[in-house]
Structure formats: C-alpha cells, structure tokens
Design an enzyme around this catalytic site. Sequence first.
Site, PDB file in Angstrom:
ATOM      1  N   GLU A 109     -19.788 -14.901  24.750  1.00  0.00           N
ATOM      2  CA  GLU A 109     -19.556 -15.870  25.809  1.00  0.00           C
ATOM      3  C   GLU A 109     -17.883 -15.206  25.457  1.00  0.00           C
ATOM      4  OE1 GLU A 109     -19.976 -19.811  24.579  1.00  0.00           O
ATOM      5  OE2 GLU A 109     -22.059 -19.694  24.754  1.00  0.00           O
TER       6      GLU A 109
ATOM      7  N   HIS B 249     -16.094 -20.613  32.099  1.00  0.00           N
ATOM      8  CA  HIS B 249     -16.851 -20.107  30.448  1.00  0.00           C
ATOM      9  C   HIS B 249     -18.189 -19.745  31.045  1.00  0.00           C
ATOM     10  CE1 HIS B 249     -17.444 -20.852  26.359  1.00  0.00           C
ATOM     11  NE2 HIS B 249     -19.083 -21.451  26.093  1.00  0.00           N
TER      12      HIS B 249
ATOM     13  N   HIS C  89     -22.007 -18.387  29.594  1.00  0.00           N
ATOM     14  CA  HIS C  89     -23.305 -18.696  28.050  1.00  0.00           C
ATOM     15  C   HIS C  89     -24.522 -18.019  28.889  1.00  0.00           C
ATOM     16  CE1 HIS C  89     -22.984 -23.179  28.504  1.00  0.00           C
ATOM     17  NE2 HIS C  89     -21.803 -22.686  27.456  1.00  0.00           N
TER      18      HIS C  89
ATOM     19  N   ASP D 147     -18.184 -28.539  25.409  1.00  0.00           N
ATOM     20  CA  ASP D 147     -17.012 -28.414  26.933  1.00  0.00           C
ATOM     21  C   ASP D 147     -17.291 -29.444  27.235  1.00  0.00           C
ATOM     22  OD1 ASP D 147     -18.062 -25.346  26.694  1.00  0.00           O
ATOM     23  OD2 ASP D 147     -19.989 -25.321  27.385  1.00  0.00           O
TER      24      ASP D 147
END
Length: 159
Positions: free
Chosen positions: A38, A98, A100, A111
């Site tokens: 990540e 972000h 994933h 989150d």
Amino acid sequence: MLTNNIIFYSDESSIKISVNKDLFNKMYQYCDKSYPNETGGILIGTYLDKQTAEIVAVIGPSEDSKTWKTRFNRGAKGINKLLKEYWEQGIYYLGEWHFHPNGSPYPSNIDTDTLTSISNNSKYSCPEPILIIISGSHNCYNQKSYLYSSTGQKFEMNC
C-alpha cells in the site's frame, strides 16, 4: 475547471470534487513504485466555489511513511513545510489518497476512522476531508472518492 478533469459527485452531498486526470497518473506512478504494498499521500487544492473542491496537487508518501501489503501509515517528515508553502499560494490540505493493491476501492474501518478524526481536528482546518482510494495493479486501476463530514457522515462520490 479544465475539461481534462474528472468530476466526482453524490446525490447526498452538494459538494463536487474535481481532479485532473494527470494527477491520477501521478498517483498511479506512486502505486506502481509501491506495488505490492500500500501507499498514499495528501491531496492539495482549493474550493472554486462553495460546492466544488478542486484537487490541484498530489503529495506522495513522505520518507518516514510505513508500508505493508495491507496497511499504510503516512509519515509526516517534511509535510508541514510543504503544506505551509502551498498555504502561502492559497491552496490547502483537502484530504488523503490511498492505494489498496489488488483490493477494493472501498475504505477500511481504519480509513474511515482516520478521515473522521481529521474532519474533527481543527489543526487540519478541513471539516470535510476527501479520500481517494485507488485499487488494482499495474495498468489496471480503479478509484473511488469519498467525502467525510465532521458529523461522521461518509459520502461515496461517483464520476
């Protein structure tokens, strides 16, 4: 707004989010570099009016960020200096992005807790932070955008 922008909206929120496609390409580069772990960073921008947030810059992970296959902790080294430089230009912290890898573009409980905390923290001066989550892998990315309110509401934005 530029025609090269992607507009995210929700029928449940009056706020729209505008992001230039080149900024997504920049985030994808960070994702490629981090894969299979990540990664993430900060969204910088301004409000064009009371209803349109425009993301104008993306900051990648700072060198003290921690990254794993299923977790990312954004560091803070050098971030305050960058945010101050942007602030002096009249553009501000608007939220987080972000990645994933091989996952879904939906926020985890961590989150959501993080963005809700940011919306209630006066140090951020961001009562409605934006979260962009990118999922997938090399050359096959998906993204979703979310808007969080200080009341704890989360709005999934569509494009």
